[in-house]
Design an enzyme around this catalytic site. Sequence first.
Site, short mmCIF file in Angstrom:
data_model
loop_
_atom_site.label_atom_id
_atom_site.label_comp_id
_atom_site.label_asym_id
_atom_site.label_seq_id
_atom_site.Cartn_x
_atom_site.Cartn_y
_atom_site.Cartn_z
CB SER A 133 -0.87 0.03 1.26
OG SER A 133 -1.91 0.76 0.96
CG HIS A 154 -5.62 -2.55 0.68
ND1 HIS A 154 -5.06 -2.55 -0.63
CD2 HIS A 154 -5.33 -1.71 1.67
CE1 HIS A 154 -4.05 -1.50 0.00
NE2 HIS A 154 -4.12 -1.01 1.10
CD GLU A 185 -5.53 -4.71 -3.40
OE1 GLU A 185 -5.71 -3.89 -2.39
OE2 GLU A 185 -4.74 -5.19 -3.65
#
Length: 508
Positions: free
Chosen positions: A215, A417, A329
């Site tokens: 990320s 995610h 995600e």
Amino acid sequence: MMMKLLYATVLALAALPASAAALAAPTVLTVEGGAIEGTYADGVRVFKGVPFAAPPVGPLRWQAPQPVAPWAGIRPAKAFGPRAMQLPLFSDMVFRSPGIDEDCLYLNVWTPPVTSEKKLPVLVYFHGGGLAAGDGSEPRYDGAAMARQGIVALTVNYRLGVFGFLAHPELSGESAAHASGNYGLMDQAAALRWVQRNIAAFGGDPAQVTIAGESAGSYSVSAQMVNRQARGLFARAIGESGSVLGLQPPSLAEAEQQGAAFATAAGAASLAELRALPAAQLLEVAGRPGMPKWSIVTDGVVIDRAPLESYRRGLQARVPLLAGWNSQEMHAGALLGQAPATKESFAAALEKLYGEQAADAARAYDYDVLDAARDLASDRWIVYGTWKWIDLHRRVAPTYRYYFTRPRPGADGGAVHSGEIEYALGNLDGNKVYRWSDDDRRVAATMQAYFANFIRSGNPNGAGLAHWPTVDHPAPNVMRIDVTSAAFNPRDRARFEFHDRQHNELHD
């Protein structure tokens, strides 16, 4: 054979009393600043809270990181240092650090306990958290499992939010480079320079450094690849879900305007007044509604031009890259809201988002509505930028793309995610929320093996693993990582070419 022997040695040492195992390699080392003393735990040596730069406080707030001040005697390196100033933004973050503090520039090292004439590969991992939260102490980033693979693993703290990315006209004016912002990226580069000068003391090879992150950490990796301050400091790169090519960083002038507005909101009429404010007060102001989301700036120095231009021109570090994303995600509801997943609701969402281009979007996402809505929501947020990074970098260096599809135990849908981190770094046992199955452990063993191979050689392939081709190889060329992992053809290029056209129209 050498790695098997090394691993057998590590396991044997783990069975010894700590005092006996510690004889194999010292837990007192000398680094820049002085001597540090770590610990021996779970079959590895651990050095926590090692300073790699001076505390960025007082006059050093919003300055480039400065050298560590030497200390006398042996400094304990047995506890994590403070994490960077941040608000409690993400419920999945578990910290082992003592609290937040501006004095946050510390790193942690896990290394095998045995000495070897051959220097070991090095992993430097940048944590996620939107460049606004996170910490190298989180159990999911723990480096012990990688150390057991014969890798020297590090996690690094860096300044976040307004402390790490504020630009301001007065800051640019006092800078010899006439720029400001990106202090968090400067911190990361400073840590990489520290690694070059000090990692040999831990058994690491400064010529075999891999930078990695998830990320915001992945954004950071892609940014360091175009940061001239980091050039030559790493040999390989891993990105998990995110790249700077999906951020559209503001110009220095735009960021300075944001910084000036922030100073006004904080009641500071000058940079001196802003520096004099308590860190907690700055954090409170930054968290108010309507404040900027502090992030990477095209400052002309650290990020010397638009990152997309750098990658298009092949100006990035030409190192092997392993990158990819997860199957969920973002969830479909982020696109459809409360509406059911029907063709009609999806068409309405496309019309609202894209107007005259809605028909183009419909053609690019012409498949099961629930999957299409999930993919479009994910692409708009973080996937397209990751794909663009991969697609441009494959032209200049070996590039491997993955697609992680293993849901966490009990989860509906796909892999969310950040859901791959514990698998990739071998840290399932550090997350007590889930009841991990044998299948989860099989996935973790596979993913960690791919990552470890790449960290060692720039190629994820190895014995006992499904062959992973580079992304420029004819399809199938993307590795789907799950209980059964194999290369496949995702047939998703039309999606990303649609976003390319959107991006180009936006910037024409």
